[in-house]
Design an enzyme around this catalytic site. Structure first.
Site, PDB file in Angstrom:
ATOM      1  N   LYS A  33      19.201  58.588  90.705  1.00  0.00           N
ATOM      2  CA  LYS A  33      20.341  59.278  90.095  1.00  0.00           C
ATOM      3  C   LYS A  33      20.058  60.766  89.955  1.00  0.00           C
ATOM      4  O   LYS A  33      20.872  61.608  90.369  1.00  0.00           O
ATOM      5  CB  LYS A  33      20.633  58.690  88.720  1.00  0.00           C
ATOM      6  N   ASN A  34      18.900  61.100  89.382  1.00  0.00           N
ATOM      7  CA  ASN A  34      18.638  62.504  89.043  1.00  0.00           C
ATOM      8  C   ASN A  34      18.341  63.358  90.260  1.00  0.00           C
ATOM      9  O   ASN A  34      18.432  64.581  90.214  1.00  0.00           O
ATOM     10  CB  ASN A  34      17.517  62.604  88.004  1.00  0.00           C
ATOM     11  N   ARG A 103      26.031  66.738  81.819  1.00  0.00           N
ATOM     12  CA  ARG A 103      25.210  67.944  81.683  1.00  0.00           C
ATOM     13  C   ARG A 103      24.710  68.414  83.038  1.00  0.00           C
ATOM     14  O   ARG A 103      24.687  69.607  83.334  1.00  0.00           O
ATOM     15  CB  ARG A 103      24.030  67.624  80.778  1.00  0.00           C
ATOM     16  N   CYS A 127      23.767  66.414  73.241  1.00  0.00           N
ATOM     17  CA  CYS A 127      24.058  64.995  73.434  1.00  0.00           C
ATOM     18  C   CYS A 127      23.202  64.204  72.463  1.00  0.00           C
ATOM     19  O   CYS A 127      22.506  64.757  71.622  1.00  0.00           O
ATOM     20  CB  CYS A 127      23.759  64.599  74.887  1.00  0.00           C
ATOM     21  N   ARG A 132      19.886  70.242  74.113  1.00  0.00           N
ATOM     22  CA  ARG A 132      19.972  70.467  75.564  1.00  0.00           C
ATOM     23  C   ARG A 132      20.414  71.901  75.909  1.00  0.00           C
ATOM     24  O   ARG A 132      21.405  72.116  76.576  1.00  0.00           O
ATOM     25  CB  ARG A 132      20.897  69.450  76.220  1.00  0.00           C
ATOM     26  N   PRO A 133      19.744  72.936  75.397  1.00  0.00           N
ATOM     27  CA  PRO A 133      20.153  74.310  75.722  1.00  0.00           C
ATOM     28  C   PRO A 133      19.953  74.624  77.205  1.00  0.00           C
ATOM     29  O   PRO A 133      19.287  73.868  77.925  1.00  0.00           O
ATOM     30  CB  PRO A 133      19.215  75.155  74.863  1.00  0.00           C
ATOM     31  N   VAL A 134      20.524  75.717  77.660  1.00  0.00           N
ATOM     32  CA  VAL A 134      20.364  76.155  79.063  1.00  0.00           C
ATOM     33  C   VAL A 134      19.840  77.587  79.137  1.00  0.00           C
ATOM     34  O   VAL A 134      20.031  78.273  80.147  1.00  0.00           O
ATOM     35  CB  VAL A 134      21.691  76.023  79.849  1.00  0.00           C
ATOM     36  N   LEU A 136      16.919  78.753  79.626  1.00  0.00           N
ATOM     37  CA  LEU A 136      15.974  79.010  80.728  1.00  0.00           C
ATOM     38  C   LEU A 136      16.727  79.196  82.054  1.00  0.00           C
ATOM     39  O   LEU A 136      16.347  80.029  82.889  1.00  0.00           O
ATOM     40  CB  LEU A 136      14.960  77.867  80.839  1.00  0.00           C
ATOM     41  N   ASP A 320      11.969  59.470  80.257  1.00  0.00           N
ATOM     42  CA  ASP A 320      13.027  58.490  80.560  1.00  0.00           C
ATOM     43  C   ASP A 320      12.506  57.057  80.529  1.00  0.00           C
ATOM     44  O   ASP A 320      13.307  56.116  80.541  1.00  0.00           O
ATOM     45  CB  ASP A 320      13.641  58.770  81.941  1.00  0.00           C
ATOM     46  N   ARG A 412      26.395  54.904  83.422  1.00  0.00           N
ATOM     47  CA  ARG A 412      26.161  56.230  83.990  1.00  0.00           C
ATOM     48  C   ARG A 412      24.916  56.257  84.848  1.00  0.00           C
ATOM     49  O   ARG A 412      24.795  57.093  85.735  1.00  0.00           O
ATOM     50  CB  ARG A 412      26.031  57.249  82.850  1.00  0.00           C
TER      51      ARG A 412
HETATM   52  C1  EPZ Z   1      16.385  66.142  83.477  1.00  0.00           C
HETATM   53  O1  EPZ Z   1      17.138  66.665  82.403  1.00  0.00           O
HETATM   54  C2  EPZ Z   1      16.891  64.718  83.678  1.00  0.00           C
HETATM   55  N1  EPZ Z   1      18.318  64.741  84.004  1.00  0.00           N
HETATM   56  C3  EPZ Z   1      16.667  63.913  82.395  1.00  0.00           C
HETATM   57  O2  EPZ Z   1      17.079  62.569  82.667  1.00  0.00           O
HETATM   58  C4  EPZ Z   1      15.172  63.907  82.081  1.00  0.00           C
HETATM   59  O3  EPZ Z   1      14.958  63.211  80.877  1.00  0.00           O
HETATM   60  C5  EPZ Z   1      14.682  65.354  81.930  1.00  0.00           C
HETATM   61  O4  EPZ Z   1      14.983  66.097  83.154  1.00  0.00           O
HETATM   62  C6  EPZ Z   1      13.188  65.444  81.684  1.00  0.00           C
HETATM   63  O5  EPZ Z   1      12.500  64.830  82.719  1.00  0.00           O
HETATM   64  C7  EPZ Z   1      18.686  65.094  85.271  1.00  0.00           C
HETATM   65  O6  EPZ Z   1      17.869  65.405  86.117  1.00  0.00           O
HETATM   66  C8  EPZ Z   1      20.152  65.072  85.553  1.00  0.00           C
HETATM   67  P1  EPZ Z   1      14.751  69.544  81.047  1.00  0.00           P
HETATM   68  P2  EPZ Z   1      17.063  68.251  82.063  1.00  0.00           P
HETATM   69  O7  EPZ Z   1      15.501  70.792  81.332  1.00  0.00           O
HETATM   70  O8  EPZ Z   1      16.925  69.031  83.311  1.00  0.00           O
HETATM   71  C9  EPZ Z   1      14.446  71.975  77.023  1.00  0.00           C
HETATM   72  C10 EPZ Z   1      18.156  60.539  82.196  1.00  0.00           C
HETATM   73  O9  EPZ Z   1      18.059  59.707  81.279  1.00  0.00           O
HETATM   74  N2  EPZ Z   1      15.199  73.027  77.709  1.00  0.00           N
HETATM   75  O10 EPZ Z   1      13.465  69.287  81.765  1.00  0.00           O
HETATM   76  O11 EPZ Z   1      18.170  68.572  81.143  1.00  0.00           O
HETATM   77  C11 EPZ Z   1      15.312  70.748  76.739  1.00  0.00           C
HETATM   78  O12 EPZ Z   1      16.053  70.931  75.557  1.00  0.00           O
HETATM   79  C12 EPZ Z   1      18.162  62.020  81.872  1.00  0.00           C
HETATM   80  O13 EPZ Z   1      18.250  60.256  83.421  1.00  0.00           O
HETATM   81  C13 EPZ Z   1      15.362  74.256  77.068  1.00  0.00           C
HETATM   82  O14 EPZ Z   1      14.911  74.449  75.949  1.00  0.00           O
HETATM   83  O15 EPZ Z   1      15.681  68.287  81.251  1.00  0.00           O
HETATM   84  C14 EPZ Z   1      14.294  69.644  76.615  1.00  0.00           C
HETATM   85  O16 EPZ Z   1      13.787  69.618  75.300  1.00  0.00           O
HETATM   86  C15 EPZ Z   1      18.021  62.286  80.374  1.00  0.00           C
HETATM   87  N3  EPZ Z   1      16.071  75.234  77.701  1.00  0.00           N
HETATM   88  C16 EPZ Z   1      13.198  70.063  77.603  1.00  0.00           C
HETATM   89  O17 EPZ Z   1      13.433  71.449  77.889  1.00  0.00           O
HETATM   90  C17 EPZ Z   1      16.607  75.062  78.964  1.00  0.00           C
HETATM   91  O18 EPZ Z   1      17.221  76.005  79.502  1.00  0.00           O
HETATM   92  C18 EPZ Z   1      13.232  69.296  78.912  1.00  0.00           C
HETATM   93  O19 EPZ Z   1      14.525  69.462  79.457  1.00  0.00           O
HETATM   94  C19 EPZ Z   1      16.418  73.816  79.592  1.00  0.00           C
HETATM   95  C20 EPZ Z   1      15.704  72.817  78.958  1.00  0.00           C
END
Ligand code: EPZ
Length: 449
Positions: A33-34, A103, A127, A132-134, A136, A320, A412
């Site tokens: 999926k991811n 997201r 969520c 889930r900030p963006v 970065l 996950d 999902r």
């Molecule tokens: C991806 O989410 C996956 N989703 C998630 O899978 C997975 O749990 C996660 O990576 C970690 O492996 C998809 O790929 C669609 P991150 P993502 O950015 O990219 C913080 C599932 O169940 N962060 O690595 O959103 C964030 O808050 C889903 O399949 C910032 O602070 O994860 C978190 O605490 C759930 N600022 C940490 O980083 C940012 O700009 C990891 O998030 C981005 C992230």
């Protein structure tokens, strides 16, 4: 032929599961999926035909298809083949009502900016598992020369000057964010000059996206390490690409074998993608052997040993798989400490597992799991995608009947999970639910992945 503008329906229903069934046989693992979600965003970079194979049929994939269609992309799906053509992008604005539900659709901001020099993408909401900030993603795009304003919940990004083309830069990620790494890798693919992403995420889905982009003519090196180098190219060409198997689904079914003391085989899998989970299962007392290059066999040994787990960025133990492994450890012979370090609120399944007789206490981001001899079936509510999988796994081992509400989460992220479990001998069925969904025992907001 159906276009992916339509989202597979997730009907309001409950899953009834009768526990203590042993499973038997072989399970076929679907596409990741991811990986598929990121690669669909990556297809926006290409003004030509992209054929994606092994694309799972999931609500999230349907939603991503809607986002792409909204900016002018043509999509056609036949079975697990998805044909995408992004030649005529007719606008740079992604629709709020879809981004708010998925997201991952925020990742299109990098590709839109690279193709059009402009992008308006709604800020994805928080969520059930965290804010889930963006930040970065945004800071990286600014480093690549984009002007970014966030107002009224919308991220407006523009490239002014330089022929509206992003400019390569050296970017250090404060955290190895999967999404930020993918967004910035896509944006840099068509930028002028070289981009270096330091402290990049190393997940297999990042590597799959890089391989997909390189197959279209991109020049990306180092994916899978913490430093990724992207040399910008003027444009990309068509591709026929197959998505990797889903490592999280693989881990989920390995736990299904472990928790029901059942011997199962799984394929296609990439064993190297789930080293941490396999090592933990062996700690717990399971035998996991490689039957063939893409096939694993799990052989339970009658015990479930307690062990500690700390979730970490790849190659550490994946967040996950935290909830599915917690379900397994509720039946261990001792005390396990599970520490969730990636998301700030990803223990929503704990109260629901405790309703089934588990003995779990939360202290900060730690769950102390004291093993019990047997779980008992109960009505429970899923709080997020992986929590729903954990509750199903617990129900397979529990004494009596469990009913699980909140199946929209499940739909999902797991393709045909019930049918795959029924084929292995599990006794479960989806029934339409007339009772109002009980508010789960944790605060909730629209769920994203
Ligand atoms: C991806 O989410 C996956 N989703 C998630 O899978 C997975 O749990 C996660 O990576 C970690 O492996 C998809 O790929 C669609 P991150 P993502 O950015 O990219 C913080 C599932 O169940 N962060 O690595 O959103 C964030 O808050 C889903 O399949 C910032 O602070 O994860 C978190 O605490 C759930 N600022 C940490 O980083 C940012 O700009 C990891 O998030 C981005 C992230």
């Amino acid at each position: 032929m159906t276009d992916t503008g339509s989202v597979p329906k997730s009907n309001p229903s409950v899953l009834e599961i009768w526990g203590r069934s042993s499973l038997k046989g072989h399970v076929t693992i679907s596409g990741a999926k991811n990986s598929a979600l990121a690669i669909m965003a990556g297809a926006l970079l290409c003004p030509d035909d992209c054929r994606l194979r092994n694309v799972p049929s999931l609500v999230d994939i349907g939603r991503m298809g809607q986002v792409l269609a909204a900016v002018g992309v043509k999509l056609e799906r036949q079975g697990n083949i998805l044909d995408i053509n992004a030649r005529h992008l007719n606008q740079s604005k992604a629709p709020y009502e879809i981004v708010n539900q998925l997201r991952a659709s925020f990742f299109v901001i990098g590709s839109l900016l690279a193709r059009l020099g402009a992008a308006q993408v709604p800020l994805p909401g928080g969520c059930a598992i965290g804010a889930r900030p963006v930040d970065l993603h945004v800071r990286g795009l600014q480093a690549l020369g984009a002007e970014v304003q966030i107002e009224h919940g919308m991220v407006h990004a523009y490239v002014r000057g330089n022929g509206r083309r992003l400019k390569g830069a050296k970017i250090y990620l404060d955290y190895p964010s999967v999404g930020a790494t993918e967004t910035l890798m896509m944006a840099a693919t068509l930028a002028e000059g070289e981009t270096i992403l330091e402290n990049a995420a190393q997940e297999p889905e990042v590597v799959d996206l890089a391989n997909f982009c390189n197959a279209m003519g991109a020049k990306i090196r180092g994916a899978g390490t913490n430093t990724i180098i992207i040399s910008g190219v003027p444009s990309l060409h068509s591709v026929d690409y197959s998505i990797i198997p889903d490592r999280i689904e693989t881990g989920t079914f390995l736990v299904a074998g472990a928790i029901t003391h059942s011997e199962l085989t799984l394929s296609p899998v990439v064993p190297d993608h789930i080293t941490a989970a396999i090592a933990k299962l062996q700690d717990i007392g399971m035998r996991v052997i490689q039957e063939a290059p893409d096939c694993l066999r799990i052989i339970p040994t009658g015990i479930i040993r307690a062990t500690d787990i700390e979730t970490l960025p790849y190659p550490g133990f994946p967040t996950d798989m935290q909830a599915p492994f917690m379900a397994l450890l509720t039946l261990s012979d001792g005390d396990s400490v599970i520490t969730e370090t990636v998301f700030e609120n990803r223990l929503g399944h704990v109260p629901e597992l405790n309703r089934m007789g588990a003995d779990i206490r939360i202290k900060g981001n730690n769950a102390i799991v004291r093993g019990v001899p047997l779980l008992s079936g109960a009505p429970v509510v899923a709080t997020d995608l992986r929590a729903s999988a954990a509750l199903i796994l617990a129900a397979l081992a529990a004494d009596g009947k469990t009913t699980i509400q909140g199946l929209h989460h499940l739909d999902r992220g797991y393709e045909k999970l019930e049918a795959k479990l029924q084929k292995l001998g599990a006794r479960l069925q989806r029934v339409s639910d007339h009772s109002p969904i009980k508010a789960p025992s944790v605060t909730q907001s629209p769920v994203n992945s």
